[in-house]
Design a protein around this motif. Structure first.
Motif, PDB file in Angstrom:
ATOM      1  N   ALA A 188       4.414   3.825  -4.558  1.00 42.01           N
ATOM      2  CA  ALA A 188       5.232   3.303  -5.643  1.00 42.01           C
ATOM      3  C   ALA A 188       5.004   1.806  -5.840  1.00 42.01           C
ATOM      4  O   ALA A 188       4.866   1.321  -6.974  1.00 42.01           O
ATOM      5  N   VAL A 189       4.966   1.047  -4.742  1.00 41.76           N
ATOM      6  CA  VAL A 189       4.780  -0.398  -4.840  1.00 41.76           C
ATOM      7  C   VAL A 189       3.379  -0.723  -5.339  1.00 41.76           C
ATOM      8  O   VAL A 189       3.187  -1.629  -6.165  1.00 41.76           O
ATOM      9  N   ALA A 190       2.365   0.004  -4.851  1.00 42.65           N
ATOM     10  CA  ALA A 190       0.993  -0.231  -5.295  1.00 42.65           C
ATOM     11  C   ALA A 190       0.857  -0.018  -6.797  1.00 42.65           C
ATOM     12  O   ALA A 190       0.213  -0.813  -7.501  1.00 42.65           O
ATOM     13  N   THR A 191       1.476   1.039  -7.306  1.00 40.37           N
ATOM     14  CA  THR A 191       1.420   1.319  -8.744  1.00 40.37           C
ATOM     15  C   THR A 191       2.117   0.220  -9.544  1.00 40.37           C
ATOM     16  O   THR A 191       1.586  -0.263 -10.562  1.00 40.37           O
ATOM     17  N   ALA A 192       3.297  -0.193  -9.092  1.00 44.71           N
ATOM     18  CA  ALA A 192       4.032  -1.240  -9.796  1.00 44.71           C
ATOM     19  C   ALA A 192       3.279  -2.559  -9.757  1.00 44.71           C
ATOM     20  O   ALA A 192       3.200  -3.292 -10.764  1.00 44.71           O
ATOM     21  N   TYR A 193       2.713  -2.884  -8.613  1.00 40.72           N
ATOM     22  CA  TYR A 193       1.968  -4.139  -8.458  1.00 40.72           C
ATOM     23  C   TYR A 193       0.735  -4.157  -9.354  1.00 40.72           C
ATOM     24  O   TYR A 193       0.479  -5.129 -10.079  1.00 40.72           O
ATOM     25  N   ALA A 194      -0.040  -3.078  -9.337  1.00 44.96           N
ATOM     26  CA  ALA A 194      -1.241  -3.020 -10.163  1.00 44.96           C
ATOM     27  C   ALA A 194      -0.896  -3.078 -11.651  1.00 44.96           C
ATOM     28  O   ALA A 194      -1.605  -3.721 -12.437  1.00 44.96           O
ATOM     29  N   THR A 195       0.180  -2.435 -12.038  1.00 45.55           N
ATOM     30  CA  THR A 195       0.614  -2.487 -13.438  1.00 45.55           C
ATOM     31  C   THR A 195       1.012  -3.902 -13.836  1.00 45.55           C
ATOM     32  O   THR A 195       0.657  -4.384 -14.924  1.00 45.55           O
ATOM     33  N   ALA A 196       1.740  -4.583 -12.956  1.00 49.07           N
ATOM     34  CA  ALA A 196       2.151  -5.959 -13.239  1.00 49.07           C
ATOM     35  C   ALA A 196       0.946  -6.886 -13.352  1.00 49.07           C
ATOM     36  O   ALA A 196       0.889  -7.758 -14.233  1.00 49.07           O
ATOM     37  N   VAL A 197      -0.038  -6.697 -12.468  1.00 54.20           N
ATOM     38  CA  VAL A 197      -1.252  -7.514 -12.526  1.00 54.20           C
ATOM     39  C   VAL A 197      -1.997  -7.265 -13.826  1.00 54.20           C
ATOM     40  O   VAL A 197      -2.490  -8.199 -14.469  1.00 54.20           O
ATOM     41  N   TRP A 198      -2.073  -6.000 -14.242  1.00 55.02           N
ATOM     42  CA  TRP A 198      -2.742  -5.676 -15.506  1.00 55.02           C
ATOM     43  C   TRP A 198      -2.083  -6.416 -16.660  1.00 55.02           C
ATOM     44  O   TRP A 198      -2.759  -7.029 -17.498  1.00 55.02           O
ATOM     45  N   LEU A 199      -0.762  -6.378 -16.713  1.00 57.94           N
ATOM     46  CA  LEU A 199      -0.043  -7.034 -17.807  1.00 57.94           C
ATOM     47  C   LEU A 199      -0.206  -8.547 -17.764  1.00 57.94           C
ATOM     48  O   LEU A 199      -0.423  -9.195 -18.800  1.00 57.94           O
ATOM     49  N   PHE A 238      -7.396  -7.155  -5.568  1.00 58.51           N
ATOM     50  CA  PHE A 238      -6.510  -6.663  -4.521  1.00 58.51           C
ATOM     51  C   PHE A 238      -5.626  -5.533  -5.036  1.00 58.51           C
ATOM     52  O   PHE A 238      -5.318  -4.586  -4.301  1.00 58.51           O
ATOM     53  N   ALA A 239      -5.228  -5.612  -6.303  1.00 55.66           N
ATOM     54  CA  ALA A 239      -4.403  -4.542  -6.882  1.00 55.66           C
ATOM     55  C   ALA A 239      -5.150  -3.215  -6.871  1.00 55.66           C
ATOM     56  O   ALA A 239      -4.588  -2.164  -6.519  1.00 55.66           O
ATOM     57  N   THR A 250       0.799  -1.226   0.000  1.00 57.64           N
ATOM     58  CA  THR A 250       0.000   0.000   0.000  1.00 57.64           C
ATOM     59  C   THR A 250       0.831   1.276   0.000  1.00 57.64           C
ATOM     60  O   THR A 250       0.278   2.370   0.142  1.00 57.64           O
ATOM     61  N   THR A 251       2.144   1.164  -0.145  1.00 52.95           N
ATOM     62  CA  THR A 251       2.944   2.362  -0.398  1.00 52.95           C
ATOM     63  C   THR A 251       2.729   2.756  -1.858  1.00 52.95           C
ATOM     64  O   THR A 251       2.587   1.888  -2.722  1.00 52.95           O
ATOM     65  N   ALA A 279      -3.469   3.373  -1.184  1.00 53.32           N
ATOM     66  CA  ALA A 279      -2.233   4.153  -1.271  1.00 53.32           C
ATOM     67  C   ALA A 279      -2.498   5.590  -1.710  1.00 53.32           C
ATOM     68  O   ALA A 279      -1.759   6.509  -1.341  1.00 53.32           O
ATOM     69  N   TYR A 280      -3.536   5.791  -2.502  1.00 51.40           N
ATOM     70  CA  TYR A 280      -3.822   7.121  -3.043  1.00 51.40           C
ATOM     71  C   TYR A 280      -5.213   7.591  -2.614  1.00 51.40           C
ATOM     72  O   TYR A 280      -5.988   8.112  -3.417  1.00 51.40           O
TER      73      TYR A 280
END
Length: 242
Positions: free
Chosen positions: A58-69, A113-114, A55-56, A121-122
């Protein structure tokens, strides 16, 4: 997930539908049920343990992007590319589908969850001019409408349709062959992808998360891209008769 179903609507109880669309299928056989339950529980526990990190921003953004891909790229390569044929050739159709079904269920879990960690986080990033009461009312209405529509559509079409079982097999399901005309399909062409995603926007509005709204839109765009390039061609080839 698309607009094909058997002639008979599903009659499963609400908890089975809710678990199914969340990533855990308990309606189909018993062979893999204990393993699925264990995996689902382990993933939920892992989410809980990793929440402070995920939930930080930067990590939340990276995680959600990875899940999308992984979600849309993996789904497209499996159902619209060589993935399913390779799995079927290696393991046989039944076992290959069971593996695919579990993997897709995990992606469903991670998608939800992403979006949750991005919203967390935001939070509170909507313009201050929007009053809190309006965010709560609009968010609650969207969440209720989206959840109701998705559950209604899944119950009408069945969880096999929700998991694109016919696309994995590369042919219509045994009892299928017609477009759905019952339930929400009487009013909407594709309720799961359209109104069925309103709950994600509602959650973001309720939490006053502008980034949450953006990711909700990105995930909905992803499923429409999958529909346009992979699912619709299959429907036209397998079901639509001239």
């Amino acid at each position: 997930m698309h607009t094909i179903t058997t002639a008979r609507p599903a009659t499963w109880r609400l908890p089975i539908i809710l678990l199914g669309i969340s990533g855990l299928r308990l309606d189909r056989g018993t062979r893999y049920r204990p393993a699925r339950l264990l995996l689902f529980t382990a993933m939920a526990a892992l989410y809980y343990l990793l929440t402070p990190v995920l939930t930080t921003p930067a990590v939340a953004t990276a995680y959600a992007t990875a899940v999308w891909l992984l979600y849309y790229g993996g789904l497209s390569l499996t159902l619209g590319g060589p993935g399913r044929t390779a799995l079927i050739a290696r393991f046989g159709e039944d076992r290959a589908y069971a593996m695919y079904e579990v993997a897709l269920g995990l992606l469903f879990m991670n998608q939800g969850f992403a979006q949750a960690v991005v919203i967390y986080a935001y939070g509170d990033s909507l313009p201050a001019a929007i009053p809190s009461w309006a965010a709560y009312v609009i968010g609650a209405a969207l969440m209720a409408a989206g959840t109701f529509t998705k559950v209604w559509a899944a119950r009408t079409a069945g969880l096999d349709t929700y998991y694109c079982r016919d696309m994995f097999a590369g042919r219509p399901l045994k009892d299928a062959g017609e477009l759905v005309v019952a339930g929400p399909y009487r009013y909407l062409r594709n309720p799961m992808y359209g109104a069925g995603n309103l709950h994600a926007y509602g959650w973001a509005v309720w939490s006053r998360s502008l980034e949450g709204l953006a990711f909700a839109a990105a995930f909905q765009l992803g499923i429409y891209l999958f529909y346009h390039f992979c699912e619709r061609p299959f429907i036209e080839r397998a079901y639509v008769r001239s």
